[in-house]
Design an enzyme around this catalytic site. Structure first.
Site, PDB file in Angstrom:
ATOM      1  N   ARG A 179       0.802  -1.229   0.000  1.00 49.78           N
ATOM      2  CA  ARG A 179       0.000   0.000   0.000  1.00 49.78           C
ATOM      3  C   ARG A 179       0.837   1.281   0.000  1.00 49.78           C
ATOM      4  NH1 ARG A 179      -2.786  -3.715  -0.712  1.00 49.78           N
ATOM      5  NH2 ARG A 179      -4.883  -4.088   0.106  1.00 49.78           N
ATOM      6  N   SER A 229     -10.652  -0.501   3.695  1.00 50.15           N
ATOM      7  CA  SER A 229      -9.893  -0.719   4.930  1.00 50.15           C
ATOM      8  C   SER A 229      -9.429   0.613   5.521  1.00 50.15           C
ATOM      9  CB  SER A 229      -8.662  -1.569   4.646  1.00 50.15           C
ATOM     10  OG  SER A 229      -9.049  -2.854   4.217  1.00 50.15           O
ATOM     11  N   GLU A 299      -4.556   3.373   6.853  1.00 54.60           N
ATOM     12  CA  GLU A 299      -4.460   3.200   5.401  1.00 54.60           C
ATOM     13  C   GLU A 299      -5.196   4.354   4.720  1.00 54.60           C
ATOM     14  OE1 GLU A 299      -6.551   0.853   2.069  1.00 54.60           O
ATOM     15  OE2 GLU A 299      -5.204  -0.580   3.026  1.00 54.60           O
TER      16      GLU A 299
HETATM   17  N1  EPU Z   1     -11.233 -11.082  10.140  1.00 61.59           N
HETATM   18  C1  EPU Z   1     -11.922 -11.193  11.331  1.00 61.59           C
HETATM   19  N2  EPU Z   1     -12.877 -10.267  11.611  1.00 61.59           N
HETATM   20  C2  EPU Z   1     -13.189  -9.243  10.762  1.00 61.59           C
HETATM   21  C3  EPU Z   1     -12.479  -9.133   9.549  1.00 61.59           C
HETATM   22  C4  EPU Z   1     -11.514 -10.069   9.264  1.00 61.59           C
HETATM   23  O1  EPU Z   1     -11.665 -12.081  12.121  1.00 61.59           O
HETATM   24  O2  EPU Z   1     -14.067  -8.447  11.097  1.00 61.59           O
HETATM   25  C5  EPU Z   1     -10.217 -12.090   9.804  1.00 61.59           C
HETATM   26  C6  EPU Z   1     -10.648 -12.932   8.622  1.00 61.59           C
HETATM   27  O3  EPU Z   1     -11.445 -14.011   9.016  1.00 61.59           O
HETATM   28  C7  EPU Z   1      -9.325 -13.364   8.046  1.00 61.59           C
HETATM   29  C8  EPU Z   1      -8.384 -12.205   8.354  1.00 61.59           C
HETATM   30  O4  EPU Z   1      -9.010 -11.451   9.373  1.00 61.59           O
HETATM   31  O5  EPU Z   1      -8.846 -14.508   8.699  1.00 61.59           O
HETATM   32  C9  EPU Z   1      -8.103 -11.346   7.123  1.00 61.59           C
HETATM   33  O6  EPU Z   1      -9.316 -10.787   6.623  1.00 61.59           O
HETATM   34  P1  EPU Z   1      -9.636 -10.581   5.074  1.00 61.59           P
HETATM   35  O7  EPU Z   1      -9.371 -11.818   4.306  1.00 61.59           O
HETATM   36  O8  EPU Z   1     -10.976  -9.972   4.976  1.00 61.59           O
HETATM   37  O9  EPU Z   1      -8.542  -9.589   4.548  1.00 61.59           O
HETATM   38  P2  EPU Z   1      -7.944  -8.274   5.187  1.00 61.59           P
HETATM   39  O10 EPU Z   1      -6.510  -8.549   5.451  1.00 61.59           O
HETATM   40  O11 EPU Z   1      -8.762  -7.733   6.291  1.00 61.59           O
HETATM   41  C10 EPU Z   1      -7.130  -7.251   2.937  1.00 61.59           C
HETATM   42  C11 EPU Z   1      -7.094  -5.837   2.384  1.00 61.59           C
HETATM   43  C12 EPU Z   1      -8.422  -5.523   1.703  1.00 61.59           C
HETATM   44  C13 EPU Z   1      -8.725  -6.571   0.656  1.00 61.59           C
HETATM   45  C14 EPU Z   1      -8.752  -7.940   1.329  1.00 61.59           C
HETATM   46  C15 EPU Z   1      -9.078  -9.092   0.390  1.00 61.59           C
HETATM   47  C16 EPU Z   1      -5.703  -4.455   3.811  1.00 61.59           C
HETATM   48  C17 EPU Z   1      -5.660  -3.515   4.956  1.00 61.59           C
HETATM   49  N3  EPU Z   1      -6.906  -4.906   3.468  1.00 61.59           N
HETATM   50  O12 EPU Z   1      -8.077  -7.245   3.972  1.00 61.59           O
HETATM   51  O13 EPU Z   1      -8.275  -4.280   1.054  1.00 61.59           O
HETATM   52  O14 EPU Z   1      -9.951  -6.307   0.040  1.00 61.59           O
HETATM   53  O15 EPU Z   1      -7.468  -8.189   1.937  1.00 61.59           O
HETATM   54  O16 EPU Z   1      -8.186  -9.144  -0.670  1.00 61.59           O
HETATM   55  O17 EPU Z   1      -4.673  -4.764   3.221  1.00 61.59           O
HETATM   56  C18 EPU Z   1      -8.587  -1.930   1.062  1.00 61.59           C
HETATM   57  O18 EPU Z   1      -7.364  -1.869   0.846  1.00 61.59           O
HETATM   58  O19 EPU Z   1      -9.307  -0.910   1.184  1.00 61.59           O
HETATM   59  C19 EPU Z   1      -9.168  -3.245   1.208  1.00 61.59           C
HETATM   60  C20 EPU Z   1     -10.453  -3.407   1.464  1.00 61.59           C
END
Ligand code: EPU
Length: 327
Positions: A179, A229, A299
């Site tokens: 990012r 995010s 972010e």
């Molecule tokens: N999780 C929870 N509770 C929640 C949300 C997530 O326990 O409320 C857990 C999920 O179960 C999972 C882990 O956290 O085990 C990761 O969650 P997720 O797969 O949703 O991905 P993320 O790391 O939260 C990232 C990017 C998103 C992108 C997703 C999917 C960042 C900060 N976020 O989210 O990007 O859409 O992967 O590819 O890097 C953005 O940049 O605006 C964005 C939405």
């Protein structure tokens, strides 16, 4: 008022594209909040963008480039400068060897759809990412399927005052990381060149894009006012998981609420102010730090809040030893 008229005259004479005086940023951000900027300008091509940046440099005015407005939180008081909206930069040129060159304002979604329809791989990570391709380069946008880094060849950039020129910058020189990029403050991306590859098996790209879109739909709130995010994932962990574990889902300030679906999303239920959203974000950050010892990094990019440094992409006259003018 006299100042605004003088600014409008100078911009008009420089032939910079559509000018909207004192445009409210709530109309230009996916969070749906934010007060007025001095002017929002929509250059239609690279030459207009270059003229615009030259004139803003001469007038010693702070400016901020904005793509899709999908990662910005603008204060209720607005932004004390000029917004360069890249959404009118819509060129589209296809070349041999699966090279695509587009204006910075083209929606990432349009490019992902184009690539997926031709079974071209490299951009799947951007499936479901809102915003413009120029903004995606600045932030190295992406998701679990990868980021734009994988297919970016180069960007054409208009450099910041006082030496305003159009230069081509190779992707490697942008130091794209999680990012982030090293694009200098005030440089504005006008055009982007991408190189894709033909996938080996038929339909693989569209299937992968479909899977990623379904995952997003199931795990992230859609059709709501948000910036995606709010926090970056800390090394080796997930901001959403941490916030969730701290029991913060549903926490609210007025109409600003921590999403029940994904805890790293703050959604605007309709009537939230930027101040309420910012307050909620700081409450989340403090609670997570108290409970886990981890201080989350933003972010989302805050714009126009007192006490914050200028947003990374903004150009501020004092950067070049020029004295900034106040309204
Ligand atoms: N999780 C929870 N509770 C929640 C949300 C997530 O326990 O409320 C857990 C999920 O179960 C999972 C882990 O956290 O085990 C990761 O969650 P997720 O797969 O949703 O991905 P993320 O790391 O939260 C990232 C990017 C998103 C992108 C997703 C999917 C960042 C900060 N976020 O989210 O990007 O859409 O992967 O590819 O890097 C953005 O940049 O605006 C964005 C939405």
């Amino acid at each position: 008022m006299r100042h605004i008229q003088a600014l409008a005259g100078a911009l008009h004479r420089a032939r910079v594209g559509e000018i909207r005086l004192e445009e409210r940023m709530s109309n230009y951000t996916t969070m749906g909040v934010g007060g007025p900027c001095r002017a929002l300008v929509r250059p239609p091509d690279l030459a207009s963008l270059e003229r615009l940046i030259k004139v803003l440099g001469e007038l010693e005015l702070t400016y901020l480039p904005v793509g899709g407005g999908s990662n910005l939180l603008v204060a209720d008081e607005g932004f004390e400068g000029v917004i360069i909206a890249t959404d009118a930069l819509q060129e589209w040129d296809e070349f041999e060897d699966f090279i695509l060159r587009t204006g910075a304002g083209v929606a990432t979604a349009r490019i992902v759809k184009w690539a997926s329809g031709r079974n071209l791989t490299g951009l799947e990570g951007l499936a479901g990412v809102p915003g413009s391709i120029g903004g995606a380069c600045v932030m190295n946008a992406g998701g679990r399927g990868g980021s734009i880094k994988e297919s970016l060849v180069s960007v054409e950039v208009v450099t910041a005052p006082p030496a305003v020129h159009v230069v081509t910058v190779a992707a490697e020189a942008l130091n794209l990381a999680y990012r982030s990029s090293s694009l200098p403050a005030g440089s504005v991306i006008g055009r982007v060149e991408l190189r894709l590859e033909e996938a080996e098996k038929p339909k693989t790209v569209s299937e992968r894009v479909r899977e990623l879109l379904i995952h997003r739909r199931e795990t992230q709130p859609a059709s709501v006012l948000s910036v995606g995010s709010v926090f970056k994932n800390p090394a080796g962990d997930s901001a959403g998981r941490l916030i969730d574990e701290c029991g913060l889902k549903g926490l609210r300030e007025g109409d600003a609420v921590v999403s029940d679906m994904h805890a790293n999303y703050v959604v605007n239920m309709g009537g939230a102010t930027a101040t309420q959203i910012r307050t909620l974000i700081e409450r989340i950050r403090d609670s997570v730090e108290t409970l886990t010892g981890i201080r989350l990094e933003l972010e989302v990019v805050p714009v126009g809040f007192e006490g914050d440094p200028a947003p990374v992409m903004a150009w501020v006259p004092s950067m070049n030893g020029m004295k900034g003018r106040r309204r």
